[in-house]
Design a protein around this motif. Structure first.
Motif, PDB file in Angstrom:
ATOM      1  N   GLY A   1      -7.967   4.997   1.883  1.00  0.00           N
ATOM      2  CA  GLY A   1      -7.172   3.793   1.653  1.00  0.00           C
ATOM      3  C   GLY A   1      -5.680   4.029   1.535  1.00  0.00           C
ATOM      4  N   ILE A   2      -5.222   5.161   2.033  1.00  0.00           N
ATOM      5  CA  ILE A   2      -3.791   5.478   1.935  1.00  0.00           C
ATOM      6  C   ILE A   2      -3.159   5.328   3.317  1.00  0.00           C
ATOM      7  CG2 ILE A   2      -2.125   7.311   1.400  1.00  0.00           C
ATOM      8  CD1 ILE A   2      -4.326   8.463  -0.511  1.00  0.00           C
TER       9      ILE A   2
ATOM     10  N   MET B   1       0.844  -1.199   0.000  1.00  0.00           N
ATOM     11  CA  MET B   1       0.000   0.000   0.000  1.00  0.00           C
ATOM     12  C   MET B   1       0.888   1.261   0.000  1.00  0.00           C
ATOM     13  SD  MET B   1      -2.734   1.266   2.887  1.00  0.00           S
ATOM     14  CE  MET B   1      -3.874  -0.098   2.849  1.00  0.00           C
ATOM     15  N   ALA B   2       0.463   2.258  -0.788  1.00  0.00           N
ATOM     16  CA  ALA B   2       1.229   3.504  -0.838  1.00  0.00           C
ATOM     17  C   ALA B   2       1.208   4.181   0.533  1.00  0.00           C
ATOM     18  CB  ALA B   2       0.609   4.435  -1.870  1.00  0.00           C
ATOM     19  N   LYS B   3       2.342   4.724   0.912  1.00  0.00           N
ATOM     20  CA  LYS B   3       2.417   5.380   2.216  1.00  0.00           C
ATOM     21  C   LYS B   3       2.803   6.854   2.043  1.00  0.00           C
ATOM     22  CE  LYS B   3       4.337   3.780   6.467  1.00  0.00           C
ATOM     23  NZ  LYS B   3       5.564   3.316   7.129  1.00  0.00           N
ATOM     24  N   VAL B   4       2.088   7.705   2.762  1.00  0.00           N
ATOM     25  CA  VAL B   4       2.332   9.149   2.684  1.00  0.00           C
ATOM     26  C   VAL B   4       2.814   9.641   4.048  1.00  0.00           C
ATOM     27  CG1 VAL B   4       1.227  11.400   2.345  1.00  0.00           C
ATOM     28  CG2 VAL B   4       0.605   9.491   0.874  1.00  0.00           C
ATOM     29  N   LEU B   5       3.817  10.497   4.040  1.00  0.00           N
ATOM     30  CA  LEU B   5       4.306  11.105   5.280  1.00  0.00           C
ATOM     31  C   LEU B   5       3.743  12.520   5.387  1.00  0.00           C
ATOM     32  CD1 LEU B   5       6.239  10.978   7.775  1.00  0.00           C
ATOM     33  CD2 LEU B   5       8.002  11.977   6.298  1.00  0.00           C
ATOM     34  N   VAL B   6       3.079  12.810   6.500  1.00  0.00           N
ATOM     35  CA  VAL B   6       2.532  14.146   6.753  1.00  0.00           C
ATOM     36  C   VAL B   6       3.419  14.833   7.787  1.00  0.00           C
ATOM     37  CG1 VAL B   6       0.529  15.454   7.551  1.00  0.00           C
ATOM     38  CG2 VAL B   6       0.195  13.332   6.253  1.00  0.00           C
ATOM     39  N   VAL B   7       4.030  15.948   7.397  1.00  0.00           N
ATOM     40  CA  VAL B   7       4.950  16.658   8.296  1.00  0.00           C
ATOM     41  C   VAL B   7       4.336  18.006   8.672  1.00  0.00           C
ATOM     42  CG1 VAL B   7       7.321  17.465   8.619  1.00  0.00           C
ATOM     43  CG2 VAL B   7       6.851  15.611   6.993  1.00  0.00           C
TER      44      VAL B   7
ATOM     45  N   GLY C   1      -5.101  14.875  -7.136  1.00  0.00           N
ATOM     46  CA  GLY C   1      -3.687  15.179  -7.345  1.00  0.00           C
ATOM     47  C   GLY C   1      -2.790  14.301  -6.491  1.00  0.00           C
ATOM     48  N   ILE C   2      -3.212  14.053  -5.254  1.00  0.00           N
ATOM     49  CA  ILE C   2      -2.421  13.204  -4.355  1.00  0.00           C
ATOM     50  C   ILE C   2      -2.353  11.782  -4.908  1.00  0.00           C
ATOM     51  CG2 ILE C   2      -2.437  12.139  -2.056  1.00  0.00           C
ATOM     52  CD1 ILE C   2      -3.558  14.844  -0.994  1.00  0.00           C
ATOM     53  N   LYS C   3      -3.486  11.275  -5.368  1.00  0.00           N
ATOM     54  CA  LYS C   3      -3.509   9.912  -5.921  1.00  0.00           C
ATOM     55  C   LYS C   3      -2.616   9.816  -7.156  1.00  0.00           C
ATOM     56  CE  LYS C   3      -7.873   8.124  -4.152  1.00  0.00           C
ATOM     57  NZ  LYS C   3      -9.301   7.892  -4.399  1.00  0.00           N
TER      58      LYS C   3
ATOM     59  N   GLU D   1      -6.032  15.754  10.831  1.00  0.00           N
ATOM     60  CA  GLU D   1      -7.003  15.961   9.739  1.00  0.00           C
ATOM     61  C   GLU D   1      -6.546  15.298   8.455  1.00  0.00           C
ATOM     62  OE1 GLU D   1      -9.278  20.109  10.784  1.00  0.00           O
ATOM     63  OE2 GLU D   1      -8.066  19.980   8.986  1.00  0.00           O
ATOM     64  N   VAL D   2      -5.294  15.563   8.089  1.00  0.00           N
ATOM     65  CA  VAL D   2      -4.791  15.024   6.822  1.00  0.00           C
ATOM     66  C   VAL D   2      -4.685  13.501   6.905  1.00  0.00           C
ATOM     67  CG1 VAL D   2      -2.905  15.097   5.138  1.00  0.00           C
ATOM     68  CG2 VAL D   2      -3.563  17.181   6.353  1.00  0.00           C
ATOM     69  N   SER D   3      -4.194  13.000   8.049  1.00  0.00           N
ATOM     70  CA  SER D   3      -4.059  11.549   8.230  1.00  0.00           C
ATOM     71  C   SER D   3      -5.417  10.860   8.138  1.00  0.00           C
ATOM     72  CB  SER D   3      -3.456  11.215   9.593  1.00  0.00           C
ATOM     73  OG  SER D   3      -2.194  11.775   9.711  1.00  0.00           O
ATOM     74  N   SER D   4      -6.405  11.408   8.838  1.00  0.00           N
ATOM     75  CA  SER D   4      -7.739  10.804   8.828  1.00  0.00           C
ATOM     76  C   SER D   4      -8.289  10.752   7.415  1.00  0.00           C
ATOM     77  CB  SER D   4      -8.712  11.616   9.687  1.00  0.00           C
ATOM     78  OG  SER D   4      -8.336  11.553  11.008  1.00  0.00           O
ATOM     79  N   PHE D   5      -8.119  11.865   6.707  1.00  0.00           N
ATOM     80  CA  PHE D   5      -8.667  11.918   5.347  1.00  0.00           C
ATOM     81  C   PHE D   5      -7.976  10.902   4.443  1.00  0.00           C
ATOM     82  CE2 PHE D   5      -8.672  13.385   0.998  1.00  0.00           C
ATOM     83  CZ  PHE D   5     -10.032  13.511   0.772  1.00  0.00           C
ATOM     84  N   LEU D   6      -6.651  10.851   4.506  1.00  0.00           N
ATOM     85  CA  LEU D   6      -5.923   9.927   3.623  1.00  0.00           C
ATOM     86  C   LEU D   6      -6.245   8.476   3.986  1.00  0.00           C
ATOM     87  CD1 LEU D   6      -2.436  11.694   3.373  1.00  0.00           C
ATOM     88  CD2 LEU D   6      -4.295  11.737   1.713  1.00  0.00           C
ATOM     89  N   SER D   7      -6.295   8.184   5.285  1.00  0.00           N
ATOM     90  CA  SER D   7      -6.616   6.821   5.719  1.00  0.00           C
ATOM     91  C   SER D   7      -7.994   6.406   5.213  1.00  0.00           C
ATOM     92  CB  SER D   7      -6.597   6.720   7.246  1.00  0.00           C
ATOM     93  OG  SER D   7      -5.313   7.006   7.723  1.00  0.00           O
TER      94      SER D   7
END
Lengths: 191, 119
Positions: B25-26, B1-7, B113-115, B16-22
């Motif tokens: 399915g990210i 699964m693709a993983k995104v780092l939020v800094v 755009g993120i996808k 907020e960003v983590s909840s939305f991405l999760s």
């Protein structure tokens, strides 16, 4: 008080609140209205400050908020966010982020109007009656706004203009009313 | 699964960003500033994208981007910030930033755009 500058300050504060709340809140229950300063001074609020600086002027944006449990519950009932962990800690962080967003919106509005300015990071003021402290440093103009949930106050905002020495008689902030659309807030601009 | 780092130094933004991405399915990891972010970028080969604030304590976001570039890492980085002045954006472009999001974060406006960046 210069009436053009005061009108522009009103536009900046109103527009920045409208833009930001459009993204973060359940809009159908939230309203914003300009208020008199004495409405803020009548209550026990804490404040967070963020500043904008240009070569000819400075602005201070303050967000006044209550730490009462009832208000915190109402606040989280209003925003489109999940709460994780301790509610009070999260609330304090959210308020700081909110004033950061509001000040960012105000800074962008100034940028659209042709002013080059930078902004600070938010800081919590460890004093009460912050509006009275602001009066001591004699702003050239000030505007206040309230955010209400179902008619009950959630928090208040203040925007103060300080014209730099030497520009007192020749600074005119011309901000066209409602001329600014949000800079696609939240959208990803590819480079 | 693709993983995104939020800094971001704000826990509100990280949440907020983590909840939305999760919820999309990210997989997500978070870092509290540029120092923390740089360390995670160096040690996690599964990261496909970094979403990073500009103004943070210890190390700001654009400095972190410049250090990532200096390490020869090619991971795409987008900035999530209240800043929108042209000189700041130009510094980001020069450092190799792939995109810019003006806060407040609006997931539905950014998700396509993120996808695209993690696909």
């Amino acid at each position: 008080m210069d009436p053009i500058n005061h009108r522009s300050l009103t536009t900046i504060l109103t527009q920045s609140f409208a833009e930001t709340l459009a993204v973060i809140s359940k809009q159908e229950r939230v309203s914003i209205n300009l208020v008199e300063r004495n409405l803020i001074e009548a209550q026990e609020f804490k404040s967070v400050i963020c500043s904008i600086a240009a070569s000819t002027f400075k602005m201070n944006m303050l967000l006044h908020y209550s730490n009462a449990d009832a208000v915190i519950n109402k606040f989280f009932d209003t925003i489109n966010s999940e709460i994780r962990g301790d509610k009070k800690t999260q609330y304090q962080d959210y308020i700081s982020e909110l004033v950061n967003n509001l000040c960012g919106a105000a800074n962008r509005i100034l940028g659209y109007a042709g002013f080059s300015s930078g902004m600070s990071t938010p800081a919590t003021l460890h004093i009460s009656n912050s509006t009275k402290h602001m009066e001591i440093i004699a702003p050239d103009s000030e505007v206040h706004i309230g955010c209400f949930l179902d008619g009950e106050p959630l928090f208040f905002g203040s925007l103060y203009l300080f014209i730099n020495q030497g520009f007192e008689n020749n600074l005119t902030l011309k901000i066209p009313e409602l001329a600014v659309e949000s800079e696609a807030s939240g959208e990803l601009e590819f480079f | 699964m693709a993983k995104v780092l939020v800094v971001d130094d704000s826990s509100t933004v990280r949440n907020e960003v983590s909840s939305f991405l999760s919820s999309n399915g990210i997989d997500v990891d978070t870092a509290v500033d540029g120092v923390d972010g740089l360390a995670k970028i160096q040690r996690d080969p599964n990261l496909k994208l970094v979403i990073c604030d500009v103004n943070m304590p210890n190390m700001d976001g654009l400095t972190m981007v410049e250090k990532v570039k200096a390490l020869g890492k090619t991971i795409p980085i987008i900035m999530l910030t209240t800043e929108s002045n042209p000189s700041m954006k130009q510094r980001g472009k020069d450092a190799g930033v792939k995109g810019w999001i003006v806060k407040p974060f609006n997931g539905s406006a950014a998700i396509e755009g993120i996808k695209k960046l993690i696909s």
